[in-house]
Motif scaffolding. Structure first.
Motif, PDB file in Angstrom:
ATOM      1  N   ARG A 192      85.495 112.276  -0.781  1.00 62.32           N
ATOM      2  CA  ARG A 192      85.790 113.383  -1.708  1.00 62.32           C
ATOM      3  C   ARG A 192      86.169 114.664  -0.950  1.00 62.32           C
ATOM      4  NH1 ARG A 192      83.087 113.455  -7.157  1.00 62.32           N
ATOM      5  NH2 ARG A 192      82.636 111.295  -7.675  1.00 62.32           N
ATOM      6  N   PHE A 193      85.545 114.886   0.203  1.00 65.74           N
ATOM      7  CA  PHE A 193      85.856 116.076   0.985  1.00 65.74           C
ATOM      8  C   PHE A 193      87.330 116.087   1.394  1.00 65.74           C
ATOM      9  CE2 PHE A 193      86.466 118.051   5.145  1.00 65.74           C
ATOM     10  CZ  PHE A 193      85.979 119.336   4.916  1.00 65.74           C
ATOM     11  N   PHE A 194      87.833 114.942   1.842  1.00 68.01           N
ATOM     12  CA  PHE A 194      89.227 114.889   2.301  1.00 68.01           C
ATOM     13  C   PHE A 194      90.211 114.992   1.141  1.00 68.01           C
ATOM     14  CE2 PHE A 194      86.826 113.088   5.794  1.00 68.01           C
ATOM     15  CZ  PHE A 194      87.313 113.868   6.840  1.00 68.01           C
ATOM     16  N   VAL A 195      89.805 114.532  -0.025  1.00 68.52           N
ATOM     17  CA  VAL A 195      90.653 114.724  -1.211  1.00 68.52           C
ATOM     18  C   VAL A 195      90.830 116.218  -1.475  1.00 68.52           C
ATOM     19  CG1 VAL A 195      90.851 114.388  -3.699  1.00 68.52           C
ATOM     20  CG2 VAL A 195      90.021 112.511  -2.256  1.00 68.52           C
ATOM     21  N   SER A 196      89.720 116.961  -1.504  1.00 66.76           N
ATOM     22  CA  SER A 196      89.805 118.395  -1.787  1.00 66.76           C
ATOM     23  C   SER A 196      90.567 119.127  -0.693  1.00 66.76           C
ATOM     24  CB  SER A 196      88.401 118.996  -1.968  1.00 66.76           C
ATOM     25  OG  SER A 196      87.648 118.874  -0.782  1.00 66.76           O
ATOM     26  N   GLU A 197      90.394 118.718   0.567  1.00 66.08           N
ATOM     27  CA  GLU A 197      91.102 119.366   1.667  1.00 66.08           C
ATOM     28  C   GLU A 197      92.605 119.119   1.602  1.00 66.08           C
ATOM     29  OE1 GLU A 197      89.549 121.258   4.888  1.00 66.08           O
ATOM     30  OE2 GLU A 197      89.018 121.734   2.822  1.00 66.08           O
ATOM     31  N   ILE A 198      93.002 117.916   1.240  1.00 60.78           N
ATOM     32  CA  ILE A 198      94.436 117.602   1.160  1.00 60.78           C
ATOM     33  C   ILE A 198      95.092 118.375   0.011  1.00 60.78           C
ATOM     34  CG2 ILE A 198      96.056 115.748   0.540  1.00 60.78           C
ATOM     35  CD1 ILE A 198      94.325 113.903   2.341  1.00 60.78           C
ATOM     36  N   ILE A 199      94.412 118.464  -1.128  1.00 59.68           N
ATOM     37  CA  ILE A 199      94.951 119.258  -2.239  1.00 59.68           C
ATOM     38  C   ILE A 199      95.039 120.728  -1.833  1.00 59.68           C
ATOM     39  CG2 ILE A 199      94.541 120.052  -4.608  1.00 59.68           C
ATOM     40  CD1 ILE A 199      93.170 117.324  -5.113  1.00 59.68           C
ATOM     41  N   ARG A 200      94.013 121.228  -1.160  1.00 59.67           N
ATOM     42  CA  ARG A 200      94.010 122.627  -0.731  1.00 59.67           C
ATOM     43  C   ARG A 200      95.120 122.887   0.293  1.00 59.67           C
ATOM     44  NH1 ARG A 200      91.316 125.980   2.762  1.00 59.67           N
ATOM     45  NH2 ARG A 200      90.193 124.274   3.770  1.00 59.67           N
ATOM     46  N   GLU A 201      95.376 121.910   1.142  1.00 63.70           N
ATOM     47  CA  GLU A 201      96.457 122.046   2.114  1.00 63.70           C
ATOM     48  C   GLU A 201      97.806 122.243   1.427  1.00 63.70           C
ATOM     49  OE1 GLU A 201      97.979 119.530   5.939  1.00 63.70           O
ATOM     50  OE2 GLU A 201      97.915 118.482   4.029  1.00 63.70           O
ATOM     51  N   LYS A 202      98.059 121.474   0.366  1.00 59.17           N
ATOM     52  CA  LYS A 202      99.332 121.610  -0.348  1.00 59.17           C
ATOM     53  C   LYS A 202      99.441 122.979  -1.021  1.00 59.17           C
ATOM     54  CE  LYS A 202     100.246 117.578   1.058  1.00 59.17           C
ATOM     55  NZ  LYS A 202     101.044 117.512   2.321  1.00 59.17           N
ATOM     56  N   ILE A 203      98.317 123.495  -1.490  1.00 54.96           N
ATOM     57  CA  ILE A 203      98.328 124.837  -2.075  1.00 54.96           C
ATOM     58  C   ILE A 203      98.628 125.879  -1.003  1.00 54.96           C
ATOM     59  CG2 ILE A 203      96.864 126.576  -3.204  1.00 54.96           C
ATOM     60  CD1 ILE A 203      95.460 124.178  -4.622  1.00 54.96           C
ATOM     61  N   LEU A 204      98.058 125.701   0.180  1.00 59.45           N
ATOM     62  CA  LEU A 204      98.359 126.599   1.293  1.00 59.45           C
ATOM     63  C   LEU A 204      99.842 126.604   1.631  1.00 59.45           C
ATOM     64  CD1 LEU A 204      95.300 125.886   3.574  1.00 59.45           C
ATOM     65  CD2 LEU A 204      96.112 128.174   3.060  1.00 59.45           C
ATOM     66  N   LEU A 205     100.462 125.448   1.529  1.00 58.77           N
ATOM     67  CA  LEU A 205     101.868 125.316   1.905  1.00 58.77           C
ATOM     68  C   LEU A 205     102.819 125.868   0.850  1.00 58.77           C
ATOM     69  CD1 LEU A 205     101.836 121.727   3.462  1.00 58.77           C
ATOM     70  CD2 LEU A 205     102.243 123.869   4.680  1.00 58.77           C
ATOM     71  N   TYR A 206     102.462 125.761  -0.420  1.00 57.72           N
ATOM     72  CA  TYR A 206     103.425 126.038  -1.495  1.00 57.72           C
ATOM     73  C   TYR A 206     103.215 127.352  -2.228  1.00 57.72           C
ATOM     74  CZ  TYR A 206     104.841 121.239  -0.696  1.00 57.72           C
ATOM     75  OH  TYR A 206     105.286 120.076  -0.113  1.00 57.72           O
ATOM     76  N   TYR A 207     102.128 128.067  -1.919  1.00 56.55           N
ATOM     77  CA  TYR A 207     101.902 129.351  -2.577  1.00 56.55           C
ATOM     78  C   TYR A 207     101.773 130.453  -1.538  1.00 56.55           C
ATOM     79  CZ  TYR A 207     100.960 126.555  -6.740  1.00 56.55           C
ATOM     80  OH  TYR A 207     101.062 125.668  -7.782  1.00 56.55           O
ATOM     81  N   ASP A 208     102.144 131.676  -1.921  1.00 56.67           N
ATOM     82  CA  ASP A 208     102.181 132.796  -0.986  1.00 56.67           C
ATOM     83  C   ASP A 208     101.016 133.749  -1.189  1.00 56.67           C
ATOM     84  OD1 ASP A 208     104.568 131.951   0.183  1.00 56.67           O
ATOM     85  OD2 ASP A 208     105.770 132.935  -1.365  1.00 56.67           O
ATOM     86  N   LYS A 209     100.927 134.676  -0.251  1.00 57.15           N
ATOM     87  CA  LYS A 209     100.028 135.831  -0.314  1.00 57.15           C
ATOM     88  C   LYS A 209      98.579 135.392  -0.493  1.00 57.15           C
ATOM     89  CE  LYS A 209     103.816 138.722  -1.946  1.00 57.15           C
ATOM     90  NZ  LYS A 209     104.369 139.535  -3.033  1.00 57.15           N
ATOM     91  N   GLU A 210      97.898 135.993  -1.465  1.00 54.10           N
ATOM     92  CA  GLU A 210      96.459 135.794  -1.591  1.00 54.10           C
ATOM     93  C   GLU A 210      96.092 134.488  -2.289  1.00 54.10           C
ATOM     94  OE1 GLU A 210      92.314 136.549  -1.551  1.00 54.10           O
ATOM     95  OE2 GLU A 210      93.988 137.241  -0.323  1.00 54.10           O
ATOM     96  N   ILE A 211      97.012 133.904  -3.023  1.00 56.57           N
ATOM     97  CA  ILE A 211      96.689 132.743  -3.868  1.00 56.57           C
ATOM     98  C   ILE A 211      95.925 131.646  -3.120  1.00 56.57           C
ATOM     99  CG2 ILE A 211      97.663 130.828  -5.228  1.00 56.57           C
ATOM    100  CD1 ILE A 211      97.643 133.456  -6.725  1.00 56.57           C
ATOM    101  N   PRO A 212      96.411 131.146  -1.968  1.00 55.78           N
ATOM    102  CA  PRO A 212      95.692 130.039  -1.322  1.00 55.78           C
ATOM    103  C   PRO A 212      94.260 130.378  -0.933  1.00 55.78           C
ATOM    104  CG  PRO A 212      97.885 130.304  -0.375  1.00 55.78           C
ATOM    105  CD  PRO A 212      97.634 131.504  -1.230  1.00 55.78           C
ATOM    106  N   TYR A 213      94.014 131.650  -0.634  1.00 56.94           N
ATOM    107  CA  TYR A 213      92.683 132.038  -0.164  1.00 56.94           C
ATOM    108  C   TYR A 213      91.708 132.271  -1.315  1.00 56.94           C
ATOM    109  CZ  TYR A 213      95.554 132.519   3.935  1.00 56.94           C
ATOM    110  OH  TYR A 213      96.439 132.254   4.954  1.00 56.94           O
TER     111      TYR A 213
END
Length: 300
Positions: A192-213
């Motif tokens: 489950r940890f790697f599922v959440s990390e992979i989804i979070r990685e895609k958010i880091l890649l596709y959204y700008d500024k403060e959103i990913p954080y």
């Protein structure tokens, strides 16, 4: 004779710690993107041979915390100084060596072997070879002054330059010990940890500024069937405006992230994935200790 030990990777944000971890372990364990503060947890990757076990540990970049999430991230980094058999301190060719001196002073006092890794030396190659070598010598000399007891090794984690030499040296420094984990174990984290990390990685890649954080991901369902894994994941944000940005017009943005995450998950688990994602608002989750604990941000 069997050797085993904990080799902990520390350093400031965005110097290539996660890229190095993935190269040393030979698997994609840690998120590695061009954005700082990508790693939020302490993540173990385990390398096994018949006569050895190396337990690598990737940690968040060292920073002065502005809110409770960053306090937890710093605590993960500082905990890595307490239980290491070998410490890898990662810097790069552009970083100011005196950045975050308070943390560096703790490293200076350590009595275990410390290897100072000057990463991204490929970025020095833009000039002549002689000027590149001069710049590298200057960096080495500066770090030798700050960490006189550390071994210094220039590397390029991205290009796998120097990583074999590093691995060889780590093997020499490991203490004699039985294995700490089963020899077929790759990491200390659950699926489950790697599922959440992979989804979070895609958010880091596709959204700008403060959103990913401002985003955290919780996996609410992980059901492995003979031919399929069914996953339900919730993406948490702090404000309604962020929720709108994550979802996008007519859900296009969320669909893109979910599709890319599903592809990466299928590669990671080597199995078809059915992924459903939802977005919820959890106001100020980064500042709530109770919420942070529920997301696993507890170094103890």
């Amino acid at each position: 004779m069997h050797k085993a030990g904990f080799v902990n990777i520390v350093g400031n944000p965005n110097v290539g710690k996660s890229t190095l971890m993935n190269q040393l372990v030979g698997e994609r364990i840690s998120i590695a993107t061009f954005k700082a503060q990508t790693t939020r947890h302490r993540i173990m990757g385990i390398v096994n041979t018949d006569d050895m076990q190396i337990v690598f540990s990737d940690t968040p970049g060292v920073l002065k915390p502005n809110y409770k999430l960053q306090e937890s991230m710093l605590a993960f980094s500082e905990s890595a100084l307490q239980d290491a058999d070998v410490l890898l301190y990662v810097t790069d060719v552009v970083e100011n060596p005196e950045k975050n001196m308070e943390f560096l002073e703790k490293v200076q006092k350590m009595t275990i072997p410390v290897i100072l890794l000057i990463n991204k030396i490929d970025e020095l190659a833009s000039g002549s070879s002689s000027s590149s070598q001069t710049r590298l010598n200057d960096i080495v000399e500066k770090w030798h002054t700050l960490l006189p007891n550390a071994e210094i090794l220039p590397i390029s984690a991205k290009n796998k330059f120097g990583t074999d030499m590093l691995l060889k040296r780590i093997k020499e420094l490991l203490p004699e010990s039985p294995a700490y984990f089963d020899k077929d174990q790759l990491t200390d984290k659950p699926a489950r940890f790697f599922v959440s990390e992979i989804i979070r990685e895609k958010i880091l890649l596709y959204y700008d500024k403060e959103i990913p954080y401002a985003v955290e991901v919780r996996v609410e369902r992980f059901k492995e069937e003979p031919k399929l894994i069914r996953i339900n994941a919730v993406i948490y944000v702090e404000r309604d405006s962020q929720k709108g940005i994550i979802i996008g017009h007519q859900g296009v943005a969320l669909k893109k992230v979910s599709t890319e995450a599903r592809k990466a998950l299928e590669k990671f688990f080597d199995k078809p994935i059915y992924l459903e994602t939802f977005v919820k608002v959890d106001k100020d989750w980064r500042s709530s200790q109770k919420e942070l604990d529920s997301f696993g941000y507890n170094p103890e």
